[in-house]
Design a protein around this motif. Structure first.
Motif, mmCIF file in Angstrom:
data_model
loop_
_atom_site.group_PDB
_atom_site.id
_atom_site.type_symbol
_atom_site.label_atom_id
_atom_site.label_comp_id
_atom_site.label_asym_id
_atom_site.label_seq_id
_atom_site.Cartn_x
_atom_site.Cartn_y
_atom_site.Cartn_z
ATOM 1 N N ASP A 189 0.571 -1.369 0.063
ATOM 2 C CA ASP A 189 0.105 -0.132 0.265
ATOM 3 C C ASP A 189 0.961 1.226 -0.052
ATOM 4 O OD1 ASP A 189 -2.178 -1.596 -0.337
ATOM 5 O OD2 ASP A 189 -2.714 -1.323 1.926
ATOM 6 N N PRO A 190 1.764 1.291 0.822
ATOM 7 C CA PRO A 190 2.586 2.442 0.706
ATOM 8 C C PRO A 190 3.485 2.787 -0.648
ATOM 9 C CG PRO A 190 3.136 1.386 2.763
ATOM 10 C CD PRO A 190 2.250 0.514 2.052
ATOM 11 N N LEU A 191 3.740 1.453 -1.213
ATOM 12 C CA LEU A 191 4.165 1.563 -2.441
ATOM 13 C C LEU A 191 3.580 2.147 -3.556
ATOM 14 C CD1 LEU A 191 6.629 -1.649 -2.461
ATOM 15 C CD2 LEU A 191 7.191 0.628 -1.747
ATOM 16 N N LEU A 192 2.268 1.835 -3.621
ATOM 17 C CA LEU A 192 0.955 2.289 -4.510
ATOM 18 C C LEU A 192 0.985 3.742 -4.241
ATOM 19 C CD1 LEU A 192 -1.480 -0.746 -4.338
ATOM 20 C CD2 LEU A 192 0.003 -0.079 -6.090
ATOM 21 N N TYR A 193 1.062 4.110 -3.111
ATOM 22 C CA TYR A 193 0.829 5.648 -2.820
ATOM 23 C C TYR A 193 2.024 6.537 -3.188
ATOM 24 C CZ TYR A 193 0.550 9.950 -0.092
ATOM 25 O OH TYR A 193 0.702 11.310 0.414
ATOM 26 N N LEU A 194 3.009 5.706 -3.229
ATOM 27 C CA LEU A 194 4.373 6.539 -4.023
ATOM 28 C C LEU A 194 4.209 6.726 -5.436
ATOM 29 C CD1 LEU A 194 7.376 4.960 -1.814
ATOM 30 C CD2 LEU A 194 6.363 7.494 -1.645
ATOM 31 N N LYS A 195 3.666 5.532 -5.981
ATOM 32 C CA LYS A 195 3.503 5.338 -7.238
ATOM 33 C C LYS A 195 2.651 6.529 -7.853
ATOM 34 C CE LYS A 195 2.498 2.557 -11.093
ATOM 35 N NZ LYS A 195 1.761 1.325 -11.835
ATOM 36 N N ARG A 196 1.451 6.701 -6.979
ATOM 37 C CA ARG A 196 0.308 7.531 -7.386
ATOM 38 C C ARG A 196 0.948 9.137 -7.426
ATOM 39 N NH1 ARG A 196 -3.170 3.699 -4.854
ATOM 40 N NH2 ARG A 196 -2.790 4.683 -2.802
ATOM 41 N N ASN A 197 1.657 9.221 -6.559
ATOM 42 C CA ASN A 197 2.282 10.499 -6.370
ATOM 43 C C ASN A 197 3.191 10.997 -7.495
ATOM 44 O OD1 ASN A 197 1.532 11.290 -3.874
ATOM 45 N ND2 ASN A 197 3.108 10.582 -2.638
ATOM 46 N N LEU A 198 4.190 10.038 -8.100
ATOM 47 C CA LEU A 198 4.877 10.093 -9.480
ATOM 48 C C LEU A 198 3.672 10.181 -10.714
ATOM 49 C CD1 LEU A 198 7.682 7.773 -8.760
ATOM 50 C CD2 LEU A 198 7.657 10.243 -8.664
ATOM 51 N N GLU A 199 2.740 9.587 -10.550
ATOM 52 C CA GLU A 199 1.673 9.476 -11.732
ATOM 53 C C GLU A 199 0.978 10.806 -11.745
ATOM 54 O OE1 GLU A 199 0.914 4.786 -12.158
ATOM 55 O OE2 GLU A 199 -0.255 6.181 -10.856
ATOM 56 N N SER A 200 0.532 11.473 -10.491
ATOM 57 C CA SER A 200 -0.571 12.544 -10.430
ATOM 58 C C SER A 200 0.143 13.687 -11.114
ATOM 59 C CB SER A 200 -0.717 12.734 -8.969
ATOM 60 O OG SER A 200 -1.567 14.006 -8.751
ATOM 61 N N PRO A 201 -0.614 14.312 -11.893
ATOM 62 C CA PRO A 201 -0.437 15.821 -12.324
ATOM 63 C C PRO A 201 -0.526 16.645 -11.731
ATOM 64 C CG PRO A 201 -2.805 15.000 -13.245
ATOM 65 C CD PRO A 201 -2.174 13.790 -12.514
ATOM 66 N N HIS A 202 -1.179 16.410 -10.539
ATOM 67 C CA HIS A 202 -1.383 17.489 -9.491
ATOM 68 C C HIS A 202 -0.044 17.574 -8.389
ATOM 69 C CE1 HIS A 202 -5.333 17.835 -10.717
ATOM 70 N NE2 HIS A 202 -5.572 16.533 -10.648
ATOM 71 N N SER A 203 0.881 16.641 -8.906
ATOM 72 C CA SER A 203 1.922 16.691 -7.701
ATOM 73 C C SER A 203 2.841 17.619 -8.244
ATOM 74 C CB SER A 203 2.674 15.126 -7.754
ATOM 75 O OG SER A 203 1.930 14.173 -7.104
ATOM 76 N N THR A 204 3.569 18.242 -7.308
ATOM 77 C CA THR A 204 4.458 19.495 -7.723
ATOM 78 C C THR A 204 5.827 18.606 -7.927
ATOM 79 O OG1 THR A 204 5.261 19.847 -5.360
ATOM 80 C CG2 THR A 204 3.354 21.280 -6.258
ATOM 81 N N LEU A 205 6.792 19.342 -8.464
ATOM 82 C CA LEU A 205 8.020 18.858 -8.749
ATOM 83 C C LEU A 205 8.875 18.527 -7.390
ATOM 84 C CD1 LEU A 205 10.389 18.138 -10.902
ATOM 85 C CD2 LEU A 205 10.932 20.731 -10.574
ATOM 86 N N GLN A 206 8.555 19.220 -6.320
ATOM 87 C CA GLN A 206 8.979 18.963 -4.907
ATOM 88 C C GLN A 206 8.532 17.798 -4.455
ATOM 89 O OE1 GLN A 206 11.589 20.621 -3.721
ATOM 90 N NE2 GLN A 206 11.537 19.316 -1.890
ATOM 91 N N ASP A 207 7.228 17.658 -4.742
ATOM 92 C CA ASP A 207 6.424 16.371 -4.108
ATOM 93 C C ASP A 207 7.167 15.079 -4.892
ATOM 94 O OD1 ASP A 207 4.817 17.800 -2.572
ATOM 95 O OD2 ASP A 207 3.204 17.619 -4.249
#
Length: 395
Positions: free
Chosen positions: A90-108
């Protein structure tokens, strides 16, 4: 109980049908779908990734064997996993979604990549899970997708972290997804990163080439890179200008030289001169890849007539090879040096004169008195006989 009545993990559901995967395949975007569902999507004329809506220049489908294996394990265990599975995945899927999301900033995304790097370093047992949920194609898509035209600051740091994570995943993964680089736009991104990136970026891209050369799945890709003028010129510059970064360049040339189809391009683009420069520059270095450079030089000289000519034409060429005949610290490269000298001295009077002028006779005598193998001593005697017989013919 039927599978339909089971609680199917989110990871095991096709994003299109929402059913359990039966034949999971991954797109170049890093997203995985059931083959029948994505093929139906394409049949309706869609040329995008359903989840990311990115336009697909390469619609190839790569079987996700890791995920298929994980689903089979889940079935064999009665549709249950060890309790630790959810706390891991589950934490790995959360990390993956952060990278995929167009709403994540570059710093994120930078922070996410740093967490992934730390995770792989500190708990390598979790690395296979990263592969199973599609991190390798995702990271590759992020790295070789559309580049920021400024390519500086935090963005450059982001690209370097992406490549660092990819290099950690490659030894565990399936190489086929990396064939996205055969697409013109992604190969262009690779070249821009190599030409404009930092010294670390250049070194890691060379290591990337070395890594993918080991797999038959990326053989065609390596041949493509090995014929690319810009990349070969970049490697030559890397070797000629900076000894600190040249080790990785030697690794890349050696990897590309394993493919016979690349050798003509390597000779034509002047890589023999680069190898000669590297060998001569290692004279004052305690540790180097001089043996690898010499083995690569032997392959180029032995495969192309133009290779012999390039070695002789370079005023330093024969001298560099003679230097490698006998080394006090080790005999790495001695056999390749002897093989190269036998080839060029047989063909050319000029090469014989240069070899004798560079002290090859002394080197051979030292080698024969050393603790080297019988095979190397036999080749040393062969070269001595060749030099003597050619000398007698010329008198």
């Amino acid at each position: 109980m039927k599978e339909a009545q089971m609680t199917i993990p989110h990871l095991f559901r096709c994003p299109i049908s929402l059913d359990l995967f039966s034949d999971p395949v991954t797109l170049s975007t890093g997203q995985t779908y059931d083959r029948s569902s994505i093929e139906r999507w394409f049949a309706f004329g869609n040329l995008t990734c359903p989840v990311t809506m990115q336009k697909l220049h390469d619609p190839s489908l790569v079987p996700n064997h890791n995920l298929r294996h994980l689903i089979e394990q889940w079935r064999q265990m009665g549709h249950h996993f060890h309790p630790e599975y959810s706390t891991t995945i589950d934490p790995l899927l959360y990390l993956k979604r952060n990278l995929e999301s167009p709403h994540s900033t570059l710093q994120d995304k930078l922070q996410t990549l740093e967490k992934i790097r730390v995770l792989m370093d500190e708990t390598p047992s979790k690395t296979p899970f990263l592969l199973q949920i599609g991190f390798l194609p995702l990271l590759s898509q992020l790295l070789f997708g559309k580049l920021d035209p400024q390519f500086s600051g935090k963005y450059a740091d982001f690209e370097e972290k992406l490549l660092s994570c990819i290099l950690k995943l490659i030894p565990f993964g399936e190489f086929q997804c990396l064939n996205m680089l055969k697409e013109e736009s992604k190969l262009e991104s690779f070249l821009v990163l190599f030409e404009n990136g930092s010294g670390m970026m250049k070194q890691n891209l060379c290591r990337f080439v070395g890594a993918i050369s080991s797999s038959p799945e990326t053989r065609e890709l390596c041949a493509m890179i090995g014929r690319n003028h810009r990349f070969l010129q970049g490697i030559d510059h890397l070797i000629q200008q900076n000894f600190e970064t040249s080790e990785a360049g030697i690794e890349a040339i050696s990897a590309l030289c394993c493919f016979e189809s690349n050798r003509e391009s390597l000779v034509r683009e002047g890589l023999i001169n680069g190898l000669i420069t590297y060998i001569l520059n290692t004279e004052t270095k305690e540790r180097s890849s001089a043996g690898t450079a010499m083995t690569t030089l032997e392959q180029l000289v032995g495969s192309e007539r133009s290779g012999i000519e390039a070695l002789i034409k370079d005023p330093r060429g024969v001298k560099a090879v003679v230097k490698m005949v006998f080394r006090v610290s080790d005999h790495g490269g001695s056999e390749s040096a002897l093989n190269s000298l036998i080839m060029v001295c047989y063909e050319s009077l000029e090469a014989r004169e240069k070899a004798i002028g560079a002290g090859v006779l002394t080197q051979l005598l030292l080698l024969l008195q050393s603790q080297c193998s019988c095979r190397i001593k036999s080749k040393a005697r062969t070269l001595l006989k060749l030099l003597r017989s050619k000398w007698d013919e010329e008198q």
